[in-house]
Design an enzyme around this catalytic site. Structure first.
Site, PDB file in Angstrom:
ATOM      1  N   ASP A  43      23.987   5.142  -5.103  1.00  0.00           N
ATOM      2  CA  ASP A  43      23.389   6.129  -6.004  1.00  0.00           C
ATOM      3  C   ASP A  43      22.045   5.660  -6.564  1.00  0.00           C
ATOM      4  O   ASP A  43      21.573   6.162  -7.580  1.00  0.00           O
ATOM      5  CB  ASP A  43      24.356   6.513  -7.133  1.00  0.00           C
ATOM      6  CG  ASP A  43      24.732   5.324  -7.981  1.00  0.00           C
ATOM      7  OD1 ASP A  43      24.358   4.189  -7.615  1.00  0.00           O
ATOM      8  OD2 ASP A  43      25.402   5.526  -9.011  1.00  0.00           O
ATOM      9  N   HIS A 247       1.949  -5.485  11.846  1.00  0.00           N
ATOM     10  CA  HIS A 247       2.603  -4.910  10.661  1.00  0.00           C
ATOM     11  C   HIS A 247       3.709  -5.824  10.128  1.00  0.00           C
ATOM     12  O   HIS A 247       4.810  -5.369   9.812  1.00  0.00           O
ATOM     13  CB  HIS A 247       3.127  -3.499  10.974  1.00  0.00           C
ATOM     14  CG  HIS A 247       2.022  -2.482  11.061  1.00  0.00           C
ATOM     15  ND1 HIS A 247       2.156  -1.263  11.674  1.00  0.00           N
ATOM     16  CD2 HIS A 247       0.739  -2.512  10.610  1.00  0.00           C
ATOM     17  CE1 HIS A 247       1.019  -0.590  11.601  1.00  0.00           C
ATOM     18  NE2 HIS A 247       0.136  -1.339  10.963  1.00  0.00           N
ATOM     19  N   ASP A 264      -2.892  -7.766   3.940  1.00  0.00           N
ATOM     20  CA  ASP A 264      -3.283  -6.350   4.063  1.00  0.00           C
ATOM     21  C   ASP A 264      -2.494  -5.620   2.993  1.00  0.00           C
ATOM     22  O   ASP A 264      -1.282  -5.407   3.144  1.00  0.00           O
ATOM     23  CB  ASP A 264      -2.943  -5.851   5.477  1.00  0.00           C
ATOM     24  CG  ASP A 264      -3.375  -4.408   5.719  1.00  0.00           C
ATOM     25  OD1 ASP A 264      -3.691  -3.688   4.740  1.00  0.00           O
ATOM     26  OD2 ASP A 264      -3.374  -3.990   6.895  1.00  0.00           O
ATOM     27  N   ASP A 275      -6.818   0.440   0.827  1.00  0.00           N
ATOM     28  CA  ASP A 275      -6.284  -0.264   2.001  1.00  0.00           C
ATOM     29  C   ASP A 275      -7.258  -1.388   2.343  1.00  0.00           C
ATOM     30  O   ASP A 275      -8.295  -1.142   2.960  1.00  0.00           O
ATOM     31  CB  ASP A 275      -6.153   0.763   3.148  1.00  0.00           C
ATOM     32  CG  ASP A 275      -5.499   0.184   4.381  1.00  0.00           C
ATOM     33  OD1 ASP A 275      -5.058  -0.978   4.343  1.00  0.00           O
ATOM     34  OD2 ASP A 275      -5.435   0.907   5.402  1.00  0.00           O
ATOM     35  N   HIS A 354      -6.096  -2.703  18.467  1.00  0.00           N
ATOM     36  CA  HIS A 354      -6.025  -1.462  17.687  1.00  0.00           C
ATOM     37  C   HIS A 354      -7.426  -0.890  17.529  1.00  0.00           C
ATOM     38  O   HIS A 354      -8.404  -1.477  17.971  1.00  0.00           O
ATOM     39  CB  HIS A 354      -5.348  -1.703  16.328  1.00  0.00           C
ATOM     40  CG  HIS A 354      -6.014  -2.731  15.468  1.00  0.00           C
ATOM     41  ND1 HIS A 354      -7.211  -2.521  14.826  1.00  0.00           N
ATOM     42  CD2 HIS A 354      -5.642  -4.003  15.145  1.00  0.00           C
ATOM     43  CE1 HIS A 354      -7.532  -3.592  14.139  1.00  0.00           C
ATOM     44  NE2 HIS A 354      -6.608  -4.514  14.326  1.00  0.00           N
ATOM     45  N   HIS A 358      -9.022   4.393  10.275  1.00  0.00           N
ATOM     46  CA  HIS A 358      -8.354   5.701  10.128  1.00  0.00           C
ATOM     47  C   HIS A 358      -8.897   6.376   8.881  1.00  0.00           C
ATOM     48  O   HIS A 358      -9.494   5.735   8.018  1.00  0.00           O
ATOM     49  CB  HIS A 358      -6.836   5.490  10.013  1.00  0.00           C
ATOM     50  CG  HIS A 358      -6.441   4.423   9.029  1.00  0.00           C
ATOM     51  ND1 HIS A 358      -6.327   4.647   7.679  1.00  0.00           N
ATOM     52  CD2 HIS A 358      -6.193   3.093   9.183  1.00  0.00           C
ATOM     53  CE1 HIS A 358      -6.001   3.521   7.063  1.00  0.00           C
ATOM     54  NE2 HIS A 358      -5.925   2.553   7.952  1.00  0.00           N
ATOM     55  N   HIS A 365      -2.723   6.543   6.024  1.00  0.00           N
ATOM     56  CA  HIS A 365      -3.254   7.071   7.284  1.00  0.00           C
ATOM     57  C   HIS A 365      -3.397   8.563   7.019  1.00  0.00           C
ATOM     58  O   HIS A 365      -2.470   9.342   7.218  1.00  0.00           O
ATOM     59  CB  HIS A 365      -2.311   6.792   8.453  1.00  0.00           C
ATOM     60  CG  HIS A 365      -2.181   5.317   8.728  1.00  0.00           C
ATOM     61  ND1 HIS A 365      -1.178   4.767   9.466  1.00  0.00           N
ATOM     62  CD2 HIS A 365      -2.957   4.265   8.338  1.00  0.00           C
ATOM     63  CE1 HIS A 365      -1.340   3.450   9.533  1.00  0.00           C
ATOM     64  NE2 HIS A 365      -2.406   3.118   8.850  1.00  0.00           N
ATOM     65  N   GLU A 388     -11.738  -1.743  10.021  1.00  0.00           N
ATOM     66  CA  GLU A 388     -10.842  -2.885  10.040  1.00  0.00           C
ATOM     67  C   GLU A 388     -10.676  -3.529  11.415  1.00  0.00           C
ATOM     68  O   GLU A 388      -9.592  -3.513  11.992  1.00  0.00           O
ATOM     69  CB  GLU A 388      -9.472  -2.476   9.491  1.00  0.00           C
ATOM     70  CG  GLU A 388      -8.878  -1.211  10.109  1.00  0.00           C
ATOM     71  CD  GLU A 388      -7.487  -0.891   9.558  1.00  0.00           C
ATOM     72  OE1 GLU A 388      -6.634  -1.782   9.568  1.00  0.00           O
ATOM     73  OE2 GLU A 388      -7.273   0.256   9.107  1.00  0.00           O
ATOM     74  N   TYR A 392      -6.581 -11.171  17.325  1.00  0.00           N
ATOM     75  CA  TYR A 392      -5.258 -11.793  17.201  1.00  0.00           C
ATOM     76  C   TYR A 392      -4.988 -12.547  18.492  1.00  0.00           C
ATOM     77  O   TYR A 392      -4.891 -11.939  19.559  1.00  0.00           O
ATOM     78  CB  TYR A 392      -4.189 -10.715  16.973  1.00  0.00           C
ATOM     79  CG  TYR A 392      -4.629  -9.678  15.951  1.00  0.00           C
ATOM     80  CD1 TYR A 392      -4.388  -9.861  14.590  1.00  0.00           C
ATOM     81  CD2 TYR A 392      -5.326  -8.529  16.358  1.00  0.00           C
ATOM     82  CE1 TYR A 392      -4.818  -8.924  13.663  1.00  0.00           C
ATOM     83  CE2 TYR A 392      -5.765  -7.594  15.436  1.00  0.00           C
ATOM     84  CZ  TYR A 392      -5.517  -7.790  14.090  1.00  0.00           C
ATOM     85  OH  TYR A 392      -5.942  -6.870  13.176  1.00  0.00           O
ATOM     86  N   ARG A 410      -8.034 -10.238  10.427  1.00  0.00           N
ATOM     87  CA  ARG A 410      -8.468  -8.843  10.258  1.00  0.00           C
ATOM     88  C   ARG A 410      -9.233  -8.774   8.944  1.00  0.00           C
ATOM     89  O   ARG A 410      -8.881  -9.465   7.980  1.00  0.00           O
ATOM     90  CB  ARG A 410      -7.262  -7.887  10.230  1.00  0.00           C
ATOM     91  CG  ARG A 410      -7.679  -6.430  10.039  1.00  0.00           C
ATOM     92  CD  ARG A 410      -6.578  -5.412  10.379  1.00  0.00           C
ATOM     93  NE  ARG A 410      -5.399  -5.471   9.540  1.00  0.00           N
ATOM     94  CZ  ARG A 410      -4.218  -5.959   9.891  1.00  0.00           C
ATOM     95  NH1 ARG A 410      -4.078  -6.464  11.121  1.00  0.00           N
ATOM     96  NH2 ARG A 410      -3.198  -5.975   9.078  1.00  0.00           N
ATOM     97  N   GLU A 412     -10.724  -5.693   6.436  1.00  0.00           N
ATOM     98  CA  GLU A 412     -10.644  -4.235   6.276  1.00  0.00           C
ATOM     99  C   GLU A 412     -11.248  -3.790   4.949  1.00  0.00           C
ATOM    100  O   GLU A 412     -10.918  -4.329   3.893  1.00  0.00           O
ATOM    101  CB  GLU A 412      -9.170  -3.798   6.316  1.00  0.00           C
ATOM    102  CG  GLU A 412      -8.978  -2.313   6.062  1.00  0.00           C
ATOM    103  CD  GLU A 412      -7.536  -1.858   6.239  1.00  0.00           C
ATOM    104  OE1 GLU A 412      -6.616  -2.676   6.043  1.00  0.00           O
ATOM    105  OE2 GLU A 412      -7.344  -0.676   6.557  1.00  0.00           O
TER     106      GLU A 412
END
Ligand code: GLY
Ligand code: MN
Ligand code: MN
Length: 444
Positions: A43, A247, A264, A275, A354, A358, A365, A388, A392, A410, A412
């Site tokens: 709950d 991610h 990130d 972001d 990538h 975006h 996004h 970004e 890698y 990265r 960004e």
């Protein structure tokens, strides 16, 4: 830190509804549901987050609500169905506006109890030729819409006219949301400032021996203290080879001297996302290999930002970043061959898999098409996007010398396109190597 209050005015919400209605086909109606409360376990609920489309048009903060827009309706164009006031439930769960509050505080022209929607809404749809809603997003809501329309179809022999056409609301509404007004950019700038402060703080407190989640805790602390109660997405704190998992959100590893850590993370403020990614050495000093890869990503980002301005295409900054990264990887010996061939054959994807970014807005996004009739969209003032690029190098990539393996970088930032070019909203956190090393020397 300033106290956070809503800065989108009633006038602005009204302007948004009017603009959408002006673009709807003649004799139509739009129906939008709020978010529903979601159970996390038994709950205990997840924190409630209003649906972005619903919030954008109404500012109404409650679940179990439906917004109906009927352009040209004599008795008012904006109708809200919502929960009735209920003294007992309000003691347990908090304030409800009720239909009266929906009109007085949220500027609905008419408001009704949500429990009466099956009786009232078919009467509002009846006679309208077209129904706009977001098809296929929520099966239960799809069925409800069909139920309301079927209730009218059942009455055709008594003279009722059911709508003949269903239109996807997303096309109109999401194109509108793509262009940010000044008040929205102000909020997004503030969100980016809070997130930048959080990243600076993480750099300052970072020490070998700390766990990744300890840095996550520092980020969240800064967000919440500034009134941004929730991150815009799950924070990524990836140290060492974890930086190569795009991610990665486990955030459980103990960080060591010699690692890079990729963070990130961005807060959400007044339903708008920020972001930001920064990558920095856990010990405060980059190694020679880390420096080489980092500087390459930084150069790619700078080159991409430099081409962002009205008239350029969505794909232009991506293409620029691909060229800088491919040339750099070839110079370092990580890619072999002619640069143009490497680009055509997409060999850079081994390390940069990538895209450049975006749209950014109420959703991290964010909504909005990237192509129009098969062509990359032209950038226009008021659009907000991330930039970004990253490199890698997989820890088990046997095609590269050992010294490079496991490095993930990265960088960004959040960028608003202006009439003259663009403005970086997230510049409050350093990204030049010397500036990061300097900030990290200034430990608390
Ligand atoms: N944080 C998700 C992204 O950068 O797209
Ligand atoms: Mn990000
Ligand atoms: Mn992003």
């Amino acid at each position: 830190m300033p106290k956070v209050t809503s800065t989108i005015s009633k006038k602005e919400f009204s302007r948004r509804r009017k603009m959408l209605m002006a673009h709807m086909e003649p004799n139509s109606i739009a129906i939008l549901p709020s978010s529903t409360e979601k159970i996390r376990n038994r709950d205990a609920d997840y924190p409630f987050r209003q649906d972005s489309d619903f919030q954008y048009l109404s500012g109404f903060p409650e679940p179990e609500s439906v917004l109906v827009l009927i352009p040209g309706r004599e008795h008012g164009e904006t109708i809200l169905f919502c929960r009735e006031k209920d003294r007992d439930r309000e003691i347990w769960d908090g304030y409800r506006a009720g239909p009266e509050g929906a009109c007085s505080t949220y500027q609905a022209d008419d408001a009704f109890p949500i429990n009466d929607i099956d009786d009232i809404l078919p009467g509002l749809i009846e006679g309208r030729e077209r129904v706009y809603y977001s098809m296929g997003r929520d099966q239960q809501f799809d069925q409800k819409v069909m139920g309301w329309v079927n209730a009218i179809r059942a009455q055709v022999r008594s003279g009722a006219t059911p709508p003949g056409e269903f239109l996807n609301l997303d096309h109109l509404l999401h194109d509108q949301r793509l262009f940010k007004q000044a008040a929205e950019v102000r909020i997004m700038k503030k969100a980016a400032e809070i997130s930048a402060e959080a990243h600076c703080h993480a750099m300052k407190v970072c020490q070998p021996g700390m766990y990744e989640y300890e840095l996550e805790a520092e980020l969240l602390h800064t967000f919440v203290k500034a009134g941004a109660r929730h991150p815009a997405y799950n924070s990524i704190v990836g140290s060492g080879k974890n930086a190569c998992i795009l991610h990665y959100i486990e955030n459980t590893r103990q960080m060591k001297a010699g690692d890079l850590v990729l963070i990130d993370a961005g807060c959400e403020l007044e339903h708008y996302a920020s972001d930001i990614t920064r990558t920095f050495p856990v010990s405060g000093k980059f190694s020679a290999e880390q420096k080489a890869i980092y500087q390459l990503v930084l150069d790619a980002q700078a080159a991409a930002i430099a081409v962002i301005k009205p008239g350029k295409h969505w794909n232009d900054p991506h293409e620029v970043s691909v060229r800088v990264i491919t040339e750099g990887l070839a110079d370092l010996g990580l890619l072999k061959g002619d640069v143009d061939d490497l680009i055509v054959e997409e060999k850079y994807k081994q390390f940069y898999m990538h895209r450049i970014g975006h749209w950014l807005g109420m959703d991290v996004h964010d909504v909005g098409d990237y192509k129009i009739e098969g062509e990359w969209r032209v950038l226009e003032s008021g659009m907000v996007m991330t930039v970004e690029p990253g490199i890698y190098i997989s820890p088990d990539d046997k095609t590269v010398a050992k010294k490079w393996r496991g490095i993930g970088v990265r960088i960004e930032d959040d960028v608003v396109i202006t009439k003259a070019g663009c403005e970086v909203l997230s510049g409050g956190v350093p990204k030049e190597i010397k500036d990061i090393e300097k900030l990290m020397r200034k430990k608390k």
